[in-house]
Scaffold this motif. Structure first.
Motif, PDB file in Angstrom:
ATOM      1  N   ASN A  65       0.848  -1.184   0.000  1.00 58.24           N
ATOM      2  CA  ASN A  65       0.000   0.000   0.000  1.00 58.24           C
ATOM      3  C   ASN A  65       0.883   1.233   0.000  1.00 58.24           C
ATOM      4  OD1 ASN A  65      -2.926  -0.546   0.090  1.00 58.24           O
ATOM      5  ND2 ASN A  65      -2.350  -1.784   1.846  1.00 58.24           N
ATOM      6  N   VAL A  66       0.349   2.323  -0.533  1.00 65.47           N
ATOM      7  CA  VAL A  66       1.091   3.578  -0.561  1.00 65.47           C
ATOM      8  C   VAL A  66       0.178   4.725  -0.138  1.00 65.47           C
ATOM      9  CG1 VAL A  66       2.729   2.891  -2.364  1.00 65.47           C
ATOM     10  CG2 VAL A  66       0.548   3.963  -2.992  1.00 65.47           C
ATOM     11  N   SER A  67       0.812   5.836   0.174  1.00 63.90           N
ATOM     12  CA  SER A  67       0.099   7.087   0.434  1.00 63.90           C
ATOM     13  C   SER A  67       0.982   8.219  -0.059  1.00 63.90           C
ATOM     14  CB  SER A  67      -0.202   7.242   1.921  1.00 63.90           C
ATOM     15  OG  SER A  67       1.003   7.241   2.671  1.00 63.90           O
ATOM     16  N   ARG A  68       0.368   9.343  -0.355  1.00 64.80           N
ATOM     17  CA  ARG A  68       1.144  10.517  -0.791  1.00 64.80           C
ATOM     18  C   ARG A  68       0.469  11.759  -0.212  1.00 64.80           C
ATOM     19  NH1 ARG A  68       3.512  12.143  -5.995  1.00 64.80           N
ATOM     20  NH2 ARG A  68       5.032  13.754  -5.421  1.00 64.80           N
ATOM     21  N   SER A  69       0.851  12.077   1.011  1.00 61.27           N
ATOM     22  CA  SER A  69       0.242  13.224   1.676  1.00 61.27           C
ATOM     23  C   SER A  69       0.979  14.525   1.367  1.00 61.27           C
ATOM     24  CB  SER A  69       0.181  12.998   3.186  1.00 61.27           C
ATOM     25  OG  SER A  69       1.475  12.753   3.685  1.00 61.27           O
ATOM     26  N   THR A  70       2.228  14.437   0.944  1.00 65.43           N
ATOM     27  CA  THR A  70       3.005  15.619   0.574  1.00 65.43           C
ATOM     28  C   THR A  70       3.677  15.376  -0.774  1.00 65.43           C
ATOM     29  OG1 THR A  70       5.081  14.895   1.584  1.00 65.43           O
ATOM     30  CG2 THR A  70       3.518  16.072   3.017  1.00 65.43           C
ATOM     31  N   THR A  71       4.139  16.431  -1.414  1.00 60.23           N
ATOM     32  CA  THR A  71       4.880  16.277  -2.665  1.00 60.23           C
ATOM     33  C   THR A  71       6.171  15.509  -2.454  1.00 60.23           C
ATOM     34  OG1 THR A  71       3.968  18.345  -3.523  1.00 60.23           O
ATOM     35  CG2 THR A  71       5.986  17.545  -4.562  1.00 60.23           C
ATOM     36  N   GLU A  72       6.799  15.686  -1.287  1.00 59.89           N
ATOM     37  CA  GLU A  72       8.132  15.145  -1.065  1.00 59.89           C
ATOM     38  C   GLU A  72       8.163  13.657  -0.730  1.00 59.89           C
ATOM     39  OE1 GLU A  72       7.824  19.326  -0.592  1.00 59.89           O
ATOM     40  OE2 GLU A  72       6.875  17.782   0.644  1.00 59.89           O
ATOM     41  N   ASP A  73       7.137  13.159  -0.044  1.00 62.15           N
ATOM     42  CA  ASP A  73       7.212  11.822   0.545  1.00 62.15           C
ATOM     43  C   ASP A  73       6.266  10.834  -0.129  1.00 62.15           C
ATOM     44  OD1 ASP A  73       7.403  13.704   3.491  1.00 62.15           O
ATOM     45  OD2 ASP A  73       9.074  12.574   2.650  1.00 62.15           O
ATOM     46  N   PHE A  74       6.758   9.597  -0.282  1.00 61.25           N
ATOM     47  CA  PHE A  74       5.949   8.559  -0.918  1.00 61.25           C
ATOM     48  C   PHE A  74       6.293   7.222  -0.262  1.00 61.25           C
ATOM     49  CE2 PHE A  74       3.086   6.845  -3.720  1.00 61.25           C
ATOM     50  CZ  PHE A  74       3.596   6.105  -4.781  1.00 61.25           C
ATOM     51  N   PRO A  75       5.781   6.959   0.938  1.00 64.89           N
ATOM     52  CA  PRO A  75       6.112   5.715   1.640  1.00 64.89           C
ATOM     53  C   PRO A  75       5.388   4.507   1.057  1.00 64.89           C
ATOM     54  CG  PRO A  75       4.588   7.046   2.936  1.00 64.89           C
ATOM     55  CD  PRO A  75       4.962   7.866   1.742  1.00 64.89           C
ATOM     56  N   LEU A  76       6.057   3.369   1.135  1.00 62.47           N
ATOM     57  CA  LEU A  76       5.499   2.084   0.682  1.00 62.47           C
ATOM     58  C   LEU A  76       5.328   1.186   1.896  1.00 62.47           C
ATOM     59  CD1 LEU A  76       4.851   0.172  -1.802  1.00 62.47           C
ATOM     60  CD2 LEU A  76       7.218  -0.632  -1.564  1.00 62.47           C
ATOM     61  N   ARG A  77       4.118   0.697   2.092  1.00 64.29           N
ATOM     62  CA  ARG A  77       3.795  -0.121   3.256  1.00 64.29           C
ATOM     63  C   ARG A  77       3.662  -1.580   2.830  1.00 64.29           C
ATOM     64  NH1 ARG A  77       3.902  -0.238   8.772  1.00 64.29           N
ATOM     65  NH2 ARG A  77       2.185  -1.464   9.630  1.00 64.29           N
ATOM     66  N   LEU A  78       4.360  -2.458   3.533  1.00 65.11           N
ATOM     67  CA  LEU A  78       4.201  -3.897   3.351  1.00 65.11           C
ATOM     68  C   LEU A  78       3.417  -4.437   4.537  1.00 65.11           C
ATOM     69  CD1 LEU A  78       6.881  -3.269   1.682  1.00 65.11           C
ATOM     70  CD2 LEU A  78       7.440  -5.665   2.087  1.00 65.11           C
ATOM     71  N   GLU A  79       2.305  -5.056   4.258  1.00 64.83           N
ATOM     72  CA  GLU A  79       1.505  -5.684   5.291  1.00 64.83           C
ATOM     73  C   GLU A  79       1.673  -7.199   5.173  1.00 64.83           C
ATOM     74  OE1 GLU A  79      -0.028  -3.921   7.439  1.00 64.83           O
ATOM     75  OE2 GLU A  79      -0.544  -2.001   6.527  1.00 64.83           O
ATOM     76  N   LEU A  80       1.842  -7.873   6.306  1.00 62.91           N
ATOM     77  CA  LEU A  80       1.930  -9.341   6.305  1.00 62.91           C
ATOM     78  C   LEU A  80       2.981  -9.821   5.307  1.00 62.91           C
ATOM     79  CD1 LEU A  80      -1.890 -10.196   6.446  1.00 62.91           C
ATOM     80  CD2 LEU A  80      -0.219 -10.213   8.332  1.00 62.91           C
ATOM     81  N   ALA A  81       4.238  -9.510   5.609  1.00 61.42           N
ATOM     82  CA  ALA A  81       5.331  -9.820   4.694  1.00 61.42           C
ATOM     83  C   ALA A  81       5.389 -11.304   4.359  1.00 61.42           C
ATOM     84  CB  ALA A  81       6.659  -9.370   5.304  1.00 61.42           C
ATOM     85  N   ALA A  82       5.698 -11.582   3.085  1.00 58.87           N
ATOM     86  CA  ALA A  82       5.812 -12.951   2.581  1.00 58.87           C
ATOM     87  C   ALA A  82       7.173 -13.113   1.905  1.00 58.87           C
ATOM     88  CB  ALA A  82       4.700 -13.247   1.585  1.00 58.87           C
ATOM     89  N   PRO A  83       7.713 -14.353   1.844  1.00 57.86           N
ATOM     90  CA  PRO A  83       9.016 -14.572   1.194  1.00 57.86           C
ATOM     91  C   PRO A  83       9.055 -14.042  -0.232  1.00 57.86           C
ATOM     92  CG  PRO A  83       8.392 -16.504   2.446  1.00 57.86           C
ATOM     93  CD  PRO A  83       7.206 -15.584   2.487  1.00 57.86           C
ATOM     94  N   SER A  84       7.916 -14.036  -0.933  1.00 61.05           N
ATOM     95  CA  SER A  84       7.870 -13.540  -2.313  1.00 61.05           C
ATOM     96  C   SER A  84       8.152 -12.044  -2.401  1.00 61.05           C
ATOM     97  CB  SER A  84       6.508 -13.834  -2.942  1.00 61.05           C
ATOM     98  OG  SER A  84       5.480 -13.174  -2.216  1.00 61.05           O
ATOM     99  N   GLN A  85       8.142 -11.354  -1.279  1.00 62.97           N
ATOM    100  CA  GLN A  85       8.432  -9.926  -1.275  1.00 62.97           C
ATOM    101  C   GLN A  85       9.912  -9.627  -1.028  1.00 62.97           C
ATOM    102  OE1 GLN A  85       5.244  -8.946   1.630  1.00 62.97           O
ATOM    103  NE2 GLN A  85       4.417  -7.608   0.028  1.00 62.97           N
ATOM    104  N   THR A  86      10.701 -10.668  -0.909  1.00 64.45           N
ATOM    105  CA  THR A  86      12.152 -10.502  -0.854  1.00 64.45           C
ATOM    106  C   THR A  86      12.608  -9.926  -2.191  1.00 64.45           C
ATOM    107  OG1 THR A  86      12.508 -12.289   0.719  1.00 64.45           O
ATOM    108  CG2 THR A  86      14.364 -11.710  -0.713  1.00 64.45           C
ATOM    109  N   SER A  87      13.218  -8.739  -2.133  1.00 67.22           N
ATOM    110  CA  SER A  87      13.549  -8.035  -3.357  1.00 67.22           C
ATOM    111  C   SER A  87      14.338  -6.774  -3.003  1.00 67.22           C
ATOM    112  CB  SER A  87      12.259  -7.650  -4.101  1.00 67.22           C
ATOM    113  OG  SER A  87      12.533  -7.179  -5.405  1.00 67.22           O
ATOM    114  N   VAL A  88      14.754  -6.056  -4.029  1.00 65.83           N
ATOM    115  CA  VAL A  88      15.314  -4.725  -3.838  1.00 65.83           C
ATOM    116  C   VAL A  88      14.268  -3.723  -4.320  1.00 65.83           C
ATOM    117  CG1 VAL A  88      17.187  -3.142  -4.334  1.00 65.83           C
ATOM    118  CG2 VAL A  88      17.644  -5.597  -4.204  1.00 65.83           C
TER     119      VAL A  88
END
Lengths: 114, 113
Positions: A65-88
């Motif tokens: 999931n993501v949110s963009r409350s300001t122009t500067e910031d764009f955080p990425l949220r991982l919920e319930l991490a799974a091995p398939s999300q191992t990545s760069v």
């Protein structure tokens, strides 16, 4: 200008944990992106944003999931991490819609889910 | 859906050789094409950007060409050096997905002394 910055650089998560990858740009860019890169592969788009308050799914959005409350910031949220999300994970930004504009990338966050 | 292919996947050359990396794409309706360099464990560094109306761009020993009608781009590296060893990624820009880039898998280049 620091450009595009990402934190943390590295993270190990256990299956089922959650975390937020931070991304900040100081170039006043409207467009921001999250990509993931698996070993030996190109980058795939997870989510993007065309401005504060506006986000949309890319090619591989499931589990994020993501949110963009300001122009500067764009955080990425991982919920319930799974091995398939191992990545760069790479965050990127560009100024606007003009074809001359380059995309600028952050240094990446290397995530391992075990 | 845009598909970007890079050939070869890996390349090893002796120092001093001139070399060509290839990139092909399936949808010719692109806005621009960027070549990136990625060092192991690092981020992406933009090398060259070619707009859709341009045929080539040059930066130092690098020359990138674009043939939009045939869906091809090449990156030419002259007089290769060991410091050129890296993975080179090709990415095309379409109008979809908020002007996100579509990437190939890259060519891993090793230049031996």
């Amino acid at each position: 200008n620091a450009g595009v910055t990402q934190t943390p650089k590295f993270r190990i998560l256990k299956i089922g944990q959650s975390m937020t990858l931070q991304c900040t740009q100081d170039m006043n860019h409207n467009y921001m992106y999250w990509y993931r890169q698996d070993p030996g592969m190109g980058l795939k788009l997870i989510y993007y944003s065309v401005g504060a308050g506006i986000t949309d799914k890319g090619e591989v959005p499931n589990g994020y999931n993501v949110s963009r409350s300001t122009t500067e910031d764009f955080p990425l949220r991982l919920e319930l991490a799974a091995p398939s999300q191992t990545s760069v994970y790479f965050c990127a930004s560009r100024l606007g819609t003009g074809i001359i504009y380059e995309q600028y990338f952050g240094p990446g966050t290397r995530l391992t889910v075990t | 859906k845009q598909e970007v292919t890079q050939i070869p996947a890996a390349l090893s050359v002796p120092e001093g050789e001139n070399l060509v990396l290839n990139c092909s794409f399936t949808d010719s309706a692109i806005y621009n094409l960027q070549w990136f360099r990625q060092d192991p464990g690092k981020g992406l560094t933009s090398l060259l950007l070619i707009q859709s109306s341009q045929r080539e761009q040059t930066s130092g020993r690098l020359n990138a060409s674009l043939d939009k009608s045939s869906g091809r781009s090449t990156l030419y590296i002259a007089a290769s050096q060991p410091g050129d060893s890296a993975t080179y990624l090709c990415a095309v820009l379409n109008s979809n997905s908020g002007y996100a880039l579509n990437f190939g898998k890259g060519t891993s280049l090793l230049v031996t002394p």
